[in-house]
Design an enzyme around this catalytic site. Structure first.
Site, PDB file in Angstrom:
ATOM      1  N   GLY A  96      -4.741  11.632 -38.751  1.00  0.00           N
ATOM      2  CA  GLY A  96      -4.720  13.132 -38.790  1.00  0.00           C
ATOM      3  C   GLY A  96      -5.875  13.864 -39.285  1.00  0.00           C
ATOM      4  O   GLY A  96      -7.019  13.295 -39.323  1.00  0.00           O
ATOM      5  N   GLU A 100      -3.761  -5.491 -35.563  1.00  0.00           N
ATOM      6  CA  GLU A 100      -4.240  -4.674 -36.703  1.00  0.00           C
ATOM      7  C   GLU A 100      -3.675  -5.211 -38.036  1.00  0.00           C
ATOM      8  O   GLU A 100      -2.708  -5.787 -37.976  1.00  0.00           O
ATOM      9  CB  GLU A 100      -3.443  -3.087 -36.734  1.00  0.00           C
ATOM     10  CG  GLU A 100      -3.637  -2.445 -38.111  1.00  0.00           C
ATOM     11  CD  GLU A 100      -3.777  -0.951 -37.924  1.00  0.00           C
ATOM     12  OE1 GLU A 100      -3.670  -0.338 -36.726  1.00  0.00           O
ATOM     13  OE2 GLU A 100      -3.343  -0.258 -39.164  1.00  0.00           O
ATOM     14  N   ASN A 139     -11.827   5.299 -32.810  1.00  0.00           N
ATOM     15  CA  ASN A 139     -10.672   6.268 -32.339  1.00  0.00           C
ATOM     16  C   ASN A 139     -10.803   7.666 -32.639  1.00  0.00           C
ATOM     17  O   ASN A 139     -10.850   7.825 -33.952  1.00  0.00           O
ATOM     18  CB  ASN A 139      -9.348   5.468 -32.873  1.00  0.00           C
ATOM     19  CG  ASN A 139      -8.924   4.434 -32.121  1.00  0.00           C
ATOM     20  OD1 ASN A 139      -9.766   3.650 -31.452  1.00  0.00           O
ATOM     21  ND2 ASN A 139      -7.731   3.880 -32.126  1.00  0.00           N
ATOM     22  N   ILE A 140     -10.485   8.472 -31.697  1.00  0.00           N
ATOM     23  CA  ILE A 140     -10.634  10.006 -32.056  1.00  0.00           C
ATOM     24  C   ILE A 140      -9.402  10.680 -31.329  1.00  0.00           C
ATOM     25  O   ILE A 140      -9.305  10.635 -29.993  1.00  0.00           O
ATOM     26  CB  ILE A 140     -12.014  10.549 -31.322  1.00  0.00           C
ATOM     27  CG1 ILE A 140     -13.142   9.746 -32.360  1.00  0.00           C
ATOM     28  CG2 ILE A 140     -12.000  12.075 -31.654  1.00  0.00           C
ATOM     29  CD1 ILE A 140     -14.396   9.840 -32.056  1.00  0.00           C
ATOM     30  N   ASP A 141      -8.611  11.269 -32.021  1.00  0.00           N
ATOM     31  CA  ASP A 141      -7.550  12.000 -31.602  1.00  0.00           C
ATOM     32  C   ASP A 141      -7.820  13.554 -32.113  1.00  0.00           C
ATOM     33  O   ASP A 141      -7.932  14.598 -31.529  1.00  0.00           O
ATOM     34  CB  ASP A 141      -6.322  11.503 -31.580  1.00  0.00           C
ATOM     35  CG  ASP A 141      -5.196  12.261 -31.012  1.00  0.00           C
ATOM     36  OD1 ASP A 141      -5.406  13.164 -30.206  1.00  0.00           O
ATOM     37  OD2 ASP A 141      -4.067  11.933 -31.043  1.00  0.00           O
ATOM     38  N   SER A 142      -7.634  13.620 -33.377  1.00  0.00           N
ATOM     39  CA  SER A 142      -7.677  14.847 -34.145  1.00  0.00           C
ATOM     40  C   SER A 142      -8.772  15.728 -33.895  1.00  0.00           C
ATOM     41  O   SER A 142      -8.482  17.063 -33.827  1.00  0.00           O
ATOM     42  CB  SER A 142      -7.473  14.651 -35.681  1.00  0.00           C
ATOM     43  OG  SER A 142      -6.300  13.928 -36.093  1.00  0.00           O
ATOM     44  N   ASP A 158      -2.262   2.811 -27.206  1.00  0.00           N
ATOM     45  CA  ASP A 158      -2.626   3.245 -28.389  1.00  0.00           C
ATOM     46  C   ASP A 158      -1.263   3.003 -29.484  1.00  0.00           C
ATOM     47  O   ASP A 158      -0.252   3.457 -29.310  1.00  0.00           O
ATOM     48  CB  ASP A 158      -3.078   4.405 -28.758  1.00  0.00           C
ATOM     49  CG  ASP A 158      -3.583   4.801 -30.287  1.00  0.00           C
ATOM     50  OD1 ASP A 158      -4.097   3.872 -30.699  1.00  0.00           O
ATOM     51  OD2 ASP A 158      -3.607   6.052 -30.741  1.00  0.00           O
ATOM     52  N   HIS A 159      -1.376   1.948 -30.427  1.00  0.00           N
ATOM     53  CA  HIS A 159      -0.219   1.810 -31.342  1.00  0.00           C
ATOM     54  C   HIS A 159       1.099   1.339 -30.994  1.00  0.00           C
ATOM     55  O   HIS A 159       2.043   1.978 -31.192  1.00  0.00           O
ATOM     56  CB  HIS A 159      -0.211   3.078 -32.372  1.00  0.00           C
ATOM     57  CG  HIS A 159      -1.246   3.192 -33.171  1.00  0.00           C
ATOM     58  ND1 HIS A 159      -1.499   2.661 -34.673  1.00  0.00           N
ATOM     59  CD2 HIS A 159      -2.285   4.156 -33.201  1.00  0.00           C
ATOM     60  CE1 HIS A 159      -2.474   2.875 -34.931  1.00  0.00           C
ATOM     61  NE2 HIS A 159      -2.932   4.022 -34.227  1.00  0.00           N
ATOM     62  N   GLY A 202      -8.226   6.381 -36.963  1.00  0.00           N
ATOM     63  CA  GLY A 202      -8.338   7.515 -37.881  1.00  0.00           C
ATOM     64  C   GLY A 202      -9.685   8.001 -38.101  1.00  0.00           C
ATOM     65  O   GLY A 202     -10.288   8.093 -39.372  1.00  0.00           O
TER      66      GLY A 202
END
Ligand code: G3H
Ligand code: 13P
Ligand code: ZN
Length: 311
Positions: free
Chosen positions: A181, A134, A256-259, A82-83, A214
């Site tokens: 975030g 991106e 994409n899911i993190d938070s 990722d990134h 995000g």
């Protein structure tokens, strides 16, 4: 089944009008929670690792934990960087067993972004690895980099075709109003995404998989759980699920899911420890945290991504 690339996953997702969840992983319990949900619902998965995750947990530990999840679930799982912000980190992950990498050249100008992305694509494709690029810049926090709303910029649809043709990327992350975030919109602000940009991108790149970063919904239940148990999170607003669902039926193949993982884990641990102040065995509070992640991911698979039964 060994780790897979994103190629076939995205082809099926595009045709089927659904998206694959790309979940950030940092430790064993997170990997277990996500993949147990995937197994129960027979859903394909992308497990993604940031530079920060590699620094925290170590590249080899994360690769081996993800390989263990493949053995335990039998699911098609892609292991994705990722990134990635340089050719070097992408190369290190390609050489170290990842099946997909993101080269995030969004902080460069158009020509520099094309140059670094093309270099990564050439190396990755020679090693059977897929690449996400991106174009456009999301607001929010990635690793230690905080991009203010003023510095963020929507993707210019007029550039996407040239970018994809000149770089050879397999998928493209675009900026349509999502951000990284937990604080995506200001209190009182109505969440909005630029579906007009997504439609324009889709018409210029028919059949080409688009990625949304995000994309956490910042599930209120977990923010409330954090604040009810000693936390001090200000009002946090994420992307409404119906908007993500709509994007998944369009060209968006990766969400994409993190938070939301962080919130589910932290809320559950805070609640457990508040209710059991004398407990100190990490297994006691990590177990419900893992269950919460599993439940949250299962909800995303069925209600947001639409990839249930697509493994
Ligand atoms: O987009 C960023 C992801 O949420 C990863 O976050 O760089 O803090 O691991 P991190
Ligand atoms: P969230 O912060 O919305 O979960 O986004 C995660 C992400 O885009 C990882 O690349
Ligand atoms: Zn991201």
């Amino acid at each position: 089944m060994p780790l897979v690339t994103t190629k076939e996953m995205f082809e099926k997702a595009y045709k089927g009008g659904y998206a694959i969840g790309a979940f950030n992983v940092n430790n064993m319990e997170i990997i277990q929670g996500i993949t147990e949900a995937g197994k129960e619902l027979n859903a394909p998965l992308i497990l993604q690792v940031s530079a920060g995750a590699r620094k925290y947990a170590n590249h080899t530990y994360l690769v081996k934990l993800v390989e263990a999840a493949v053995i335990e679930t039998g699911l098609p799982i892609a292991l994705h960087l990722d990134h990635g912000d340089s050719f070097e980190i992408c190369k290190s992950c390609i050489d170290g067993g990842f099946t997909s990498v993101m080269i995030d050249g969004s902080h460069y100008d158009f020509e520099e972004n094309i140059a670094v992305t093309k270099k990564v694509v050439e190396y990755a494709h020679a090693h059977g690895v897929t690449v996400e690029g991106e174009l456009g810049r999301l607001a929010g926090i990635e690793d230690a980099v905080n991009v203010s709303a003023e510095d963020a910029s929507y993707t210019n649809p007029a550039q996407v075709q040239e970018f994809v043709e000149r770089t050879g990327v397999d998928s493209l992350a675009i900026a349509i109003g999502t951000s990284h975030g937990a604080y995506k919109f200001k209190p009182g602000q109505k969440p909005q995404l630029r579906f007009d940009i997504l439609e324009e991108v889709e018409s210029r790149l028919p059949g080409f998989p688009i990625v949304l970063h995000g994309a956490s919904s910042v599930i209120p239940e977990y923010v409330e759980m954090i604040n009810a148990n000693g936390g001090r999170m200000p009002d946090a607003i994420g992307i409404p699920e119906d908007m993500l669902r709509k994007a998944a039926t369009m060209a968006v193949c990766k969400i994409n899911i993190d938070s939301d993982l962080r919130l589910a884990m932290t809320g559950t641990i805070r609640k457990y420890l508040a209710e059991n102040p004398a407990h100190f065995d990490p297994r006691q509070y990590l177990k419900p945290a893992r269950e919460a992640i599993k439940g949250m991911v299962a909800h995303k698979i069925t209600n947001v991504l639409g990839c249930e039964g697509k493994a």
